[in-house]
Each structure stands twice: as structure tokens, then as C-alpha cells.
Motif scaffolding. Structure first.
Motif, PDB file in Angstrom:
ATOM      1  N   SER A 191       0.768  -1.449   0.035  1.00 26.36           N
ATOM      2  CA  SER A 191       0.030  -0.202  -0.161  1.00 26.36           C
ATOM      3  C   SER A 191       1.082   1.363   0.135  1.00 26.36           C
ATOM      4  O   SER A 191       0.336   2.462  -0.490  1.00 26.36           O
ATOM      5  CB  SER A 191      -0.861  -0.083   1.385  1.00 26.36           C
ATOM      6  N   VAL A 192       2.107   1.116   0.521  1.00 19.28           N
ATOM      7  CA  VAL A 192       3.011   2.374   0.702  1.00 19.28           C
ATOM      8  C   VAL A 192       3.336   2.600  -0.815  1.00 19.28           C
ATOM      9  O   VAL A 192       3.445   3.593  -1.238  1.00 19.28           O
ATOM     10  CB  VAL A 192       4.172   2.183   1.587  1.00 19.28           C
ATOM     11  N   ILE A 193       3.744   1.483  -1.419  1.00 17.34           N
ATOM     12  CA  ILE A 193       4.351   1.864  -3.235  1.00 17.34           C
ATOM     13  C   ILE A 193       2.926   2.659  -3.799  1.00 17.34           C
ATOM     14  O   ILE A 193       3.321   3.552  -4.617  1.00 17.34           O
ATOM     15  CB  ILE A 193       4.387   0.688  -3.803  1.00 17.34           C
ATOM     16  N   ASP A 194       1.804   2.157  -3.505  1.00 16.41           N
ATOM     17  CA  ASP A 194       0.774   2.895  -4.234  1.00 16.41           C
ATOM     18  C   ASP A 194       0.623   4.312  -3.873  1.00 16.41           C
ATOM     19  O   ASP A 194      -0.131   5.162  -4.628  1.00 16.41           O
ATOM     20  CB  ASP A 194      -0.708   2.159  -3.895  1.00 16.41           C
ATOM     21  N   THR A 195       1.271   4.942  -2.769  1.00 14.89           N
ATOM     22  CA  THR A 195       0.980   6.164  -2.563  1.00 14.89           C
ATOM     23  C   THR A 195       2.111   6.929  -3.479  1.00 14.89           C
ATOM     24  O   THR A 195       2.069   8.393  -3.361  1.00 14.89           O
ATOM     25  CB  THR A 195       1.393   6.577  -0.990  1.00 14.89           C
ATOM     26  N   ILE A 196       3.212   6.299  -3.927  1.00 15.62           N
ATOM     27  CA  ILE A 196       4.186   7.197  -4.693  1.00 15.62           C
ATOM     28  C   ILE A 196       3.378   7.767  -5.977  1.00 15.62           C
ATOM     29  O   ILE A 196       2.724   6.918  -6.657  1.00 15.62           O
ATOM     30  CB  ILE A 196       5.151   6.160  -5.417  1.00 15.62           C
ATOM     31  N   PRO A 197       3.577   8.845  -6.423  1.00 15.16           N
ATOM     32  CA  PRO A 197       3.041   9.629  -7.538  1.00 15.16           C
ATOM     33  C   PRO A 197       3.291   8.756  -8.877  1.00 15.16           C
ATOM     34  O   PRO A 197       4.482   8.439  -9.166  1.00 15.16           O
ATOM     35  CB  PRO A 197       3.327  10.911  -7.571  1.00 15.16           C
ATOM     36  N   TYR A 198       2.365   8.379  -9.581  1.00 13.44           N
ATOM     37  CA  TYR A 198       2.334   7.815 -10.815  1.00 13.44           C
ATOM     38  C   TYR A 198       2.890   8.407 -12.030  1.00 13.44           C
ATOM     39  O   TYR A 198       2.372   9.652 -12.289  1.00 13.44           O
ATOM     40  CB  TYR A 198       1.152   6.971 -11.251  1.00 13.44           C
ATOM     41  N   GLY A 199       3.621   8.064 -12.842  1.00 13.15           N
ATOM     42  CA  GLY A 199       4.081   8.384 -14.250  1.00 13.15           C
ATOM     43  C   GLY A 199       4.821   9.993 -14.298  1.00 13.15           C
ATOM     44  O   GLY A 199       4.780  10.574 -15.237  1.00 13.15           O
ATOM     45  N   ARG A 200       5.513  10.146 -13.071  1.00 11.41           N
ATOM     46  CA  ARG A 200       6.219  11.485 -13.092  1.00 11.41           C
ATOM     47  C   ARG A 200       7.907  10.667 -12.260  1.00 11.41           C
ATOM     48  O   ARG A 200       7.755   9.911 -11.479  1.00 11.41           O
ATOM     49  CB  ARG A 200       5.861  12.504 -12.369  1.00 11.41           C
ATOM     50  N   VAL A 201       8.669  11.607 -12.446  1.00 12.49           N
ATOM     51  CA  VAL A 201      10.124  11.153 -11.810  1.00 12.49           C
ATOM     52  C   VAL A 201      10.011  11.406 -10.308  1.00 12.49           C
ATOM     53  O   VAL A 201       9.575  12.492  -9.869  1.00 12.49           O
ATOM     54  CB  VAL A 201      11.180  12.050 -12.425  1.00 12.49           C
ATOM     55  N   VAL A 202      10.344  10.395  -9.532  1.00 16.72           N
ATOM     56  CA  VAL A 202      10.465  10.574  -8.187  1.00 16.72           C
ATOM     57  C   VAL A 202      11.735   9.713  -7.541  1.00 16.72           C
ATOM     58  O   VAL A 202      12.024   8.578  -8.076  1.00 16.72           O
ATOM     59  CB  VAL A 202       9.132   9.836  -7.648  1.00 16.72           C
ATOM     60  N   SER A 203      12.216  10.320  -6.639  1.00 16.97           N
ATOM     61  CA  SER A 203      13.579   9.754  -6.042  1.00 16.97           C
ATOM     62  C   SER A 203      12.950   8.990  -4.722  1.00 16.97           C
ATOM     63  O   SER A 203      12.448  10.122  -3.921  1.00 16.97           O
ATOM     64  CB  SER A 203      14.567  10.689  -5.711  1.00 16.97           C
ATOM     65  N   VAL A 204      13.170   7.943  -4.522  1.00 11.91           N
ATOM     66  CA  VAL A 204      12.719   7.317  -3.108  1.00 11.91           C
ATOM     67  C   VAL A 204      13.732   8.077  -2.020  1.00 11.91           C
ATOM     68  O   VAL A 204      13.405   8.376  -0.821  1.00 11.91           O
ATOM     69  CB  VAL A 204      13.041   5.698  -2.938  1.00 11.91           C
ATOM     70  N   GLU A 205      14.986   8.284  -2.334  1.00 15.60           N
ATOM     71  CA  GLU A 205      15.910   8.700  -1.583  1.00 15.60           C
ATOM     72  C   GLU A 205      15.807  10.067  -1.085  1.00 15.60           C
ATOM     73  O   GLU A 205      15.739  10.505   0.220  1.00 15.60           O
ATOM     74  CB  GLU A 205      17.482   8.600  -2.066  1.00 15.60           C
ATOM     75  N   ARG A 206      15.401  11.006  -2.132  1.00 14.75           N
ATOM     76  CA  ARG A 206      15.155  12.445  -1.867  1.00 14.75           C
ATOM     77  C   ARG A 206      13.543  12.708  -1.524  1.00 14.75           C
ATOM     78  O   ARG A 206      13.368  13.816  -0.889  1.00 14.75           O
ATOM     79  CB  ARG A 206      15.602  13.065  -2.999  1.00 14.75           C
ATOM     80  N   GLU A 207      12.693  11.773  -1.735  1.00 15.07           N
ATOM     81  CA  GLU A 207      11.089  12.289  -1.717  1.00 15.07           C
ATOM     82  C   GLU A 207      10.505  11.262  -0.887  1.00 15.07           C
ATOM     83  O   GLU A 207       9.902  11.562   0.278  1.00 15.07           O
ATOM     84  CB  GLU A 207      10.687  12.387  -3.094  1.00 15.07           C
ATOM     85  N   THR A 208      10.478  10.147  -1.356  1.00 20.17           N
ATOM     86  CA  THR A 208       9.555   9.286  -0.568  1.00 20.17           C
ATOM     87  C   THR A 208      10.203   8.831   0.993  1.00 20.17           C
ATOM     88  O   THR A 208       9.182   8.882   1.591  1.00 20.17           O
ATOM     89  CB  THR A 208       9.615   7.683  -1.611  1.00 20.17           C
ATOM     90  N   PHE A 209      11.095   8.434   1.006  1.00 19.27           N
ATOM     91  CA  PHE A 209      11.700   8.038   2.257  1.00 19.27           C
ATOM     92  C   PHE A 209      11.647   9.157   3.363  1.00 19.27           C
ATOM     93  O   PHE A 209      11.109   9.020   4.600  1.00 19.27           O
ATOM     94  CB  PHE A 209      12.957   7.227   2.232  1.00 19.27           C
ATOM     95  N   PRO A 210      12.078  10.368   2.913  1.00 19.63           N
ATOM     96  CA  PRO A 210      11.797  11.552   3.847  1.00 19.63           C
ATOM     97  C   PRO A 210      10.589  11.807   4.066  1.00 19.63           C
ATOM     98  O   PRO A 210      10.146  12.162   5.130  1.00 19.63           O
ATOM     99  CB  PRO A 210      12.677  12.632   3.176  1.00 19.63           C
ATOM    100  N   GLY A 211       9.816  11.645   3.049  1.00 18.50           N
ATOM    101  CA  GLY A 211       8.369  12.213   3.189  1.00 18.50           C
ATOM    102  C   GLY A 211       7.609  11.188   4.217  1.00 18.50           C
ATOM    103  O   GLY A 211       6.890  11.572   5.215  1.00 18.50           O
ATOM    104  N   LEU A 212       7.948   9.734   4.179  1.00 20.89           N
ATOM    105  CA  LEU A 212       7.361   8.878   5.137  1.00 20.89           C
ATOM    106  C   LEU A 212       7.924   9.205   6.521  1.00 20.89           C
ATOM    107  O   LEU A 212       7.123   9.183   7.415  1.00 20.89           O
ATOM    108  CB  LEU A 212       7.743   7.584   4.733  1.00 20.89           C
ATOM    109  N   ILE A 213       9.104   9.547   6.520  1.00 24.48           N
ATOM    110  CA  ILE A 213       9.869  10.010   7.932  1.00 24.48           C
ATOM    111  C   ILE A 213       8.981  10.957   8.579  1.00 24.48           C
ATOM    112  O   ILE A 213       8.456  11.245   9.813  1.00 24.48           O
ATOM    113  CB  ILE A 213      11.324  10.053   8.021  1.00 24.48           C
ATOM    114  N   GLU A 214       8.841  12.029   7.778  1.00 28.44           N
ATOM    115  CA  GLU A 214       8.122  13.146   8.110  1.00 28.44           C
ATOM    116  C   GLU A 214       6.760  12.965   8.693  1.00 28.44           C
ATOM    117  O   GLU A 214       6.090  13.796   9.513  1.00 28.44           O
ATOM    118  CB  GLU A 214       8.207  14.486   6.937  1.00 28.44           C
ATOM    119  N   ALA A 215       6.000  12.061   7.796  1.00 31.63           N
ATOM    120  CA  ALA A 215       4.653  11.767   8.142  1.00 31.63           C
ATOM    121  C   ALA A 215       4.463  10.980   9.352  1.00 31.63           C
ATOM    122  O   ALA A 215       3.181  10.681  10.096  1.00 31.63           O
ATOM    123  CB  ALA A 215       4.191  11.056   7.081  1.00 31.63           C
ATOM    124  N   GLY A 216       5.631  10.519  10.095  1.00 33.11           N
ATOM    125  CA  GLY A 216       5.746   9.606  11.064  1.00 33.11           C
ATOM    126  C   GLY A 216       5.595   8.004  10.963  1.00 33.11           C
ATOM    127  O   GLY A 216       5.263   7.380  11.922  1.00 33.11           O
TER     128      GLY A 216
END
Length: 367
Positions: A191-216
Motif C-alpha cells: 500500500s505504501v508503493i501505491d502512494t508514490i505519484p504515478y507517471g512522473r520522476v520520483v526519487s525514493v531517497e530524496r522524496e519517498t523515504f524522507p516524506g514517510l519519515i516526516e509523516a511519522g
């Protein structure tokens, strides 16, 4: 060296990130994607597929981009590896996060299931099964394999608290707070993968992981000190192949016993030649009397002439190394010719088809 890790129960799915162009490995990757380069006698990914299968993975989705069709040509439906393989191609490179999200369209796992994500250029001896079980037991959003390196300033570092929770992703810095780095193997809750924006450039290191940490959310670090190697440079590629042949890292895909050398079918090696240091002699390659090959990868159909020396190097498919030539820590491209008496110094890369005449000593890193 053998491994006896228990497999993960259930039908574990995985995503394999293989979209990169491998520019640091040129000219080796001009015609072949990095994950398909012959490594210890088989395509590099064969080692990852065999290890994943041993840990309970049954279905893998390839996240492809560069020369995408070559992956299906190499591995087909995966039945030869006891796997089911699917292929998802990015028309434009989408970064690590975008690639994962794009590949997830082919997943069949339910929202609460763990999904393994592997970088396609890593050799690792860590216990994937234990990483998955830890992820499930802790109820993590993502669990990252972390490894310790001598110089974390080259990679950026990933600090954790006393419970293993990742607290930050730090860019490269001359004063790293930890020697633990992201080792390129993740377990996501689907379900966490499904929250990644679809169809655009995304970095897990710079966006996904820091965003999850910030969200608790719980981003967990799975740290260990097992064998680990990023094979992104020629020297590291040679080291990886050498370590597999020598048995420093066990692989079910190795097409022969471990030892000082691996000689593939059809190769001709003179009894008076010396082959050592975990070298691979490709199919139909010829190594003549008095040649000395150590810690190197010799491509299919290449010729190492009498009295030549090849140390810690890659010799491409159909290349020729003439009598008396010395090659150390270098790459000789497919079909290239190194004439008699030449010495290729550390870092030299001889591009495909180039012919060096007799005694044309090269010091440059690109020829």
C-alpha cells in the motif's frame, strides 16, 4: 561457502530495478545493459534471480528502460529459474521511486503484503528472508537494508535510533554521522508503493523515504555486515566476478565449482598458461602458452596470446591481446586489438574495435 537461510513463507513478489544506462561502466555497456554483463560466467542478474528464488521469491517484475527488450530475451518467462517474470518498461526514465510505482502496476500482492525491491547492480550476501520477516514483525512502511562502509562520505548516510528507526537521509558530507549507507534492497508494504505519484520522476531517497519519515511512518533500517558490493565501476565489476568465482560470496547461479578460475565450455587454455585469482575464461576464448591471467574477466571468443599478462581487467568479446602485452586494471572493448609490447595502465578503457599497433603505450583513461 554455503548459505542455509530459511525461505520466506508465502508467495513473495519482488521488483527489480534495471533501468539505468551504466555510464560508469562504458564501453562495456555500450551494447548491453549493466545487469546483463557476463559476471562469473552468467549474466549479472542470474545471481540475483537465483538468490531471490532461494529466499522464497516466486514472482519478479522487471522495471526496465535502457535496452528493455534485451531482458526478456535473456530471461524469458523465468521458468528456467523457477520464477515467474514480468516486464514493465518506462518510456522515459522515472527515477527510483517512479520506476517502482510503474512496475507496481504488474504486482498481484494485496495492500498489506510485503514487496521486495532490489537494485539491479548490487551483490549482497545479507539474509533477505530475515529482512522481510523483520519488516512484517515490526509493521514497517519500508525496511531498508543498510551496510557499513569505510568511507560513507562517498554515498551519503542513513542514521537510525536505538530501535532501528531511520531518522534521516543525509546527502554526501565530509563529516558523516554514521558509516551506514543505503544498500539498495528494500521491503515495502504494498500500500505504501501505491502512494508514490504515478507517471512522473520520483526519487525514493530524496522524496519517498524522507516524506514517510516526516509523516511519522515507520521506516526501518536492517543493518548488517555481510558481503556487499556496488558493481557500478569496471574495478568493482571485476571484483564482483572474482569474488563469486573464489566463493567469497555464494551464488546458486555459478556455472561451476568455486576456485582460482572458471573456464566456460569451448574455451582453450594451454597447460602452460597461468589462470588464477578468480578469473573467468569465456566460451571459445583462447589462452595461449605462457600467458598470465589473474583476477580478470575474459569475454567469449577473445584471444590472449603467448607471453601476454592480464591482471584485474576486462577483455571484451572477440578482443585480442598480442604477445608480450601487459594489461592491468583496464578494460579492452569488444573486438579491440592490443598489439605486441603494449602496456595498458590502470584506468585505461580501450573502446570497441580500436586497434593499438605495436608498442603504442597508452596512459589515458579513454582510448
Amino acid at each position: 561457502m554455503t548459505e542455509n537461510h530459511p525461505p520466506v513463507t508465502g508467495d513473495l513478489e519482488a521488483i527489480l530495478l534495471v533501468g539505468g544506462q551504466g555510464t560508469r561502466l562504458r564501453p562495456m555497456t555500450l551494447g548491453v545493459p549493466k545487469p546483463l554483463l557476463p559476471t562469473a560466467g552468467v549474466p549479472f542478474l542470474a545471481h540475483q534471480l537465483a538468490r531471490a528464488r532461494a529466499f522464497g521469491v516466486r514472482r519478479i517484475v522487471f522495471a526496465t528502460s535502457y535496452r528493455a527488450s534485451m531482458f526478456c530475451e535473456a530471461f524469458g518467462d523465468g521458468s528456467a529459474y523457477g520464477l515467474s517474470l514480468e516486464y514493465m518498461t518506462e518510456e522515459q526514465p522515472l527515477g527510483t521511486g517512479g520506476a517502482i510505482r510503474n512496475a507496481a502496476e504488474a504486482l498481484t500482492s494485496p495492500p498489506d503484503a510485503p514487496v521486495l525491491v532490489l537494485n539491479g547492480d548490487i551483490l549482497s550476501g545479507h539474509d533477505i528472508g530475515d529482512q522481510v520477516r523483520t519488516h512484517v514483525a515490526r509493521g514497517a512502511a519500508v525496511t531498508l537494508h543498510l551496510t557499513e562502509v569505510e568511507d560513507p562520505s562517498r554515498f551519503g548516510c542513513v542514521p537510525t535510533d536505538e530501535t532501528g528507526r531511520v531518522t534521516a537521509f543525509l546527502e554526501k558530507t565530509p563529516n558523516p554521522v554514521t558509516n551506514r549507507i543505503n544498500a539498495g534492497c528494500y521491503v515495502f508494504t504494498r500500500s505504501v508503493i501505491d502512494t508514490i505519484p504515478y507517471g512522473r520522476v520520483v526519487s525514493v531517497e530524496r522524496e519517498t523515504f524522507p516524506g514517510l519519515i516526516e509523516a511519522g511512518e515507520l521506516v526501518l533500517g536492517y543493518a548488517d555486515r555481510s558481503y556487499w558490493l556496488d558493481v557500478g565501476t569496471p574495478a568493482a565489476f571485476v571484483q564482483g566476478s572474482r569474488d563469486l568465482v573464489l566463493g567469497r560470496l555464494a551464488s546458486p547461479a555459478l556455472p561451476g565449482p568455486t576456485g582460482e578460475h572458471l573456464v566456460l565450455p569451448g574455451a582453450q587454455v594451454s597447460p602452460e598458461a597461468k589462470i588464477s585469482g578468480g578469473s573467468v575464461v569465456g566460451a571459445r576464448a583462447v589462452v595461449e602458452s605462457g600467458a598470465n591471467v589473474s583476477g580478470s574477466v575474459l569475454g567469449d571468443g577473445c584471444v590472449i596470446s603467448s607471453g601476454a599478462t592480464v591482471i584485474d581487467s576486462v577483455i571484451g568479446t572477440g578482443a585480442r591481446v598480442a604477445t608480450g602485452a601487459v594489461i592491468r586494471d583496464a578494460v579492452v572493448g569488444d573486438g579491440a586489438v592490443v598489439g605486441p609490447g603494449n602496456e595498458l595502465l590502470a584506468g585505461t578503457r580501450l573502446w570497441p574495435g580500436v586497434v593499438l599497433p605495436e608498442c603504442a603505450i597508452r596512459f589515458s583513461s579513454d582510448t
